[in-house]
Structure formats: structure tokens, C-alpha cells
Motif scaffolding. Structure first.
Motif: not given
Lengths: 122, 253
Positions: A29, A32-34, B232, B235, B238-239
Motif C-alpha cells: 500500500i 506510511n504504516v506507523g 498505525f 495504514g 488503507c490495508l
């Protein structure tokens, strides 16, 4: 040196952002994850570790403390540049969806908090 | 004379922002102290003033960045933009004890997933109640109720139309603004007064700006805990949005 603290803070944010971006890429994706959360963890770990003492005590701590004290002013500036006009003109559906999501989420806070403390007792 | 001021102010826009925000906060604390006798926190008033200014800026200029679209106040965009905001949020973690984070770790993780799914379901249900039957539109509006970033990311991934995406952004903005204003008002009744509930709160609400401002106006000591889980959330949203959640909606409609 005051700047040591600021530099440590910068290093934590950059490393966290890199990790967050890489995590997003790995999950496929474009987000920015975390990154900020990871950066915060890095700062917590380094400020609790004796190895980083020169970067987190004395004047260096004031360098981090300055940014921490600037937090509320920065949040006020952030509020001042939200797209409030778009939110207000989104029509009834947008308002109802947004309000309902917030109300239900607020109501869940005490329920899930209890879940946390029960797990802690066990 | 006007030209002179414009030139100096635009060339030093970030400095102008520091001065303007400083004056706003002084005024807010003055109001909080004298007019509400300390019942409403000064920073809550400052954030509310910021939002009012943003609304005014948006209507006057037709732009998307609130008051920052007004030339002389462009520096507010930099001061309150993603870069300095994230820098300041991370700095609040200084002095946090690892033990506090571990204590609420599991509840924090659960709350992120619960928050995304609950907001999505509520948003999707509202879309259905307003007469939408197309799974793509329902999913996109539901994702908008997650955050105003998850909405368009999901919508673009599954091919939603432009006006549905706009609607999802608007729903996310309403959520974010309501969290900013509403948090200090409901904090006591939802038990938001310790690191653990702050982590759950951040995970459930998820909008970084909403959580950041809401907790600042409630108790700045709680900021690092809420911000930690909230970052978090987008994200995860979006997942899940264009994948599992979209499949579930398609299966029903």
C-alpha cells in the motif's frame, strides 16, 4: 549540547518514517504504516537506555523538551489549516457518517480500556 | 507601505506564523481564564479558534488549506504541516516509560482493528441509509468514515467516482474536526484519564490530527500514548479498505 537532543529526535523520526514507508511497501500500500509510532518507540527506548545518556540528559534533554513544549502551538497551526470549509459543505451524508463514526468510537473507549486492564490482572 | 509589509511578511512566513499562533494562544488562555474561569482548557479554545479561522480562510480563498491559503499567513501551513507536526508528536514520547506502553499494548492493537472496522461499518451503514446500493460507493464512503486518507486511497483502488471520493473525504474531515472539539467534552465520561485508555482512544479514533488536538486539549500528558496507536490506524485502514472490507461489502450487496 542542546542540539544533540534535537539530532536524536530527528534520527528517531527519520528511522521511524523509513521503517513505516518500508512496511507500507511490503504490505503493498502507498502509505506510511506507523512511522511516527515506530519513531516514538525508538525515542522511548533510547531515553530509557544508559547508552544514550549524553543525548538525553542535561542540555540535550532541553532540546527535546523545546519541541515537546511547541506541540500545542503546532497543533493549533495544524487546526488552522484544516479543510473545514470542505467538511462543512460535504452535505448531510458526510456529516452524519462522520458524527456517527465518532459517537460509536467514543462509546467503545471505556469498553476496550476495560479489556486492557482485565488482561493485565490475569 | 502595504507592499513593504507584504514583502517582509511573506519572506519570513514561518516567523509570522510563530507570532500569530503565539498571540492566538495568549488570547485563548486569557479567554479560558477570565470568561470560563478555567472550566474550558485554553488549548481547547485555541484549537477551536484555529478551526474557525480555517473555515473562514477556506471560504474566502476557496483553497483547501484553511487560513494557510491566505498569502501573509502561508507560514502556518509549514508550522502546522505534516513535518513539524510529526516531529513535535514524536518529541512528546520523551520521558514515557516502556512499562506503560507494554501494559496497554494488547488493548492498543485490538483497538486499532476494532476502530477501523467499526468506523467503516458505521460509515457504510449511513451510506446505505442514504440510498446507496453500489458496493464501490458504499465501501468508499465507509472508508472515508475511517479517515479522510483511507477514503480516497480505497476509492481510487476500487474505482469509485470523483464525487463519491469527495464525499468520503468530507466524512473523514467531519470526523477529524469532531474528535478535536469533542474529546475534551467527553473525556471524563469515557474514562480518558490514564495512559491505557489514551492508547485505546488513539487506536479507536485513528485520525492523527483529531487525536493530536483532542488529547492536547484534554491532558497533554496523554498525547504520546494516543498518538502512538493512532499512527498505525491509517495504514491499517488503507490495508483493509480496498481488500477485506470491500470483499465483505460486495458479498452483501
Amino acid at each position: 549540547m542542546l542540539v544533540y537532543g534535537v539530532a536524536l529526535l530527528s534520527a528517531c523520526l527519520l528511522l521511524g518514517m523509513l521503517a513505516g514507508q518500508a512496511l507500507g511497501l511490503a504490505l503493498g500500500i502507498d502509505a506510511n504504516v506507523g512511522g511516527v509510532g515506530i519513531a516514538m518507540l525508538l525515542l522511548v527506548i533510547s531515553s530509557n537506555s544508559p547508552r544514550f545518556k549524553t543525548l538525553t540528559s542535561g542540555a540535550a534533554a532541553q532540546g527535546i523538551g523545546f519541541w515537546s513544549a511547541m506541540y500545542i502551538p503546532i497543533v493549533v497551526a495544524m487546526a488552522a489549516q484544516q479543510n473545514v470549509a470542505a467538511a462543512a459543505s460535504g452535505g448531510l451524508l458526510a456529516v452524519v457518517a462522520g458524527v456517527a463514526a465518532v459517537v460509536v468510537s467514543f462509546a467503545l473507549v471505556p469498553i476496550l480500556s476495560r479489556l486492557g486492564s482485565r488482561g493485565d490482572d490475569a | 507601505m502595504i507592499d513593504l509589509i507584504t514583502a517582509v511578511f511573506t519572506r519570513n512566513s514561518l516567523i509570522v506564523a510563530f507570532a500569530v499562533i503565539g498571540a492566538t494562544i495568549w488570547l485563548s488562555y486569557f479567554i479560558a481564564d477570565k470568561l470560563t474561569a478555567g472550566r474550558i482548557h485554553g488549548s481547547a479554545i485555541a484549537i477551536a479558534l484555529g478551526l474557525v479561522a480555517a473555515y473562514w480562510g477556506g471560504t474566502v480563498t476557496g483553497g483547501t488549506k484553511g487560513i494557510a491559503d491566505i498569502g501573509l499567513l502561508g507560514g502556518i501551513g509549514l508550522m502546522g504541516g505534516g513535518m513539524l507536526r510529526d516531529f513535535a508528536i514524536v518529541s512528546t514520547a520523551f520521558g514515557v516509560q516502556l512499562g506503560e506502553l507494554k501494559k496497554a499494548g494488547l488493548a492498543g492493537v485490538v483497538s486499532i482493528f476494532a476502530g477501523v472496522i467499526v468506523s467503516f461499518v458505521v460509515g457504510a451503514a449511513v451510506a446505505v441509509a442514504f440510498g446507496y446500493t453500489d458496493p464501490i460507493a458504499i465501501t468508499t464512503i465507509g472508508a472515508g468514515a475511517v479517515t479522510y486518507i483511507v477514503g480516497p486511497v480505497t476509492g481510487e483502488a476500487i474505482g469509485a467516482s470523483g464525487d463519491v471520493i469527495t464525499l468520503s473525504v468530507a466524512a473523514g474531515l467531519v470526523k477529524s474536526i469532531l474528535v478535536m472539539i469533542g474529546t475534551p467534552l467527553v473525556a471524563r465520561s469515557i474514562g480518558l484519564n490514564n495512559p491505557q485508555s489514551a492508547m485505546v482512544f488513539g487506536g479507536l479514533m485513528g485520525t492523527t490530527s483529531g487525536v493530536a488536538a483532542g488529547l492536547a486539549a484534554t491532558d497533554p500528558k496523554l498525547v504520546p500514548y494516543g498518538a502512538m496507536t493512532a499512527t498505525f490506524y491509517t495504514g491499517v485502514g488503507c490495508l483493509l479498505g480496498p481488500s477485506i472490507l470491500y470483499f465483505c461489502v460486495s458479498a452483501v450487496f
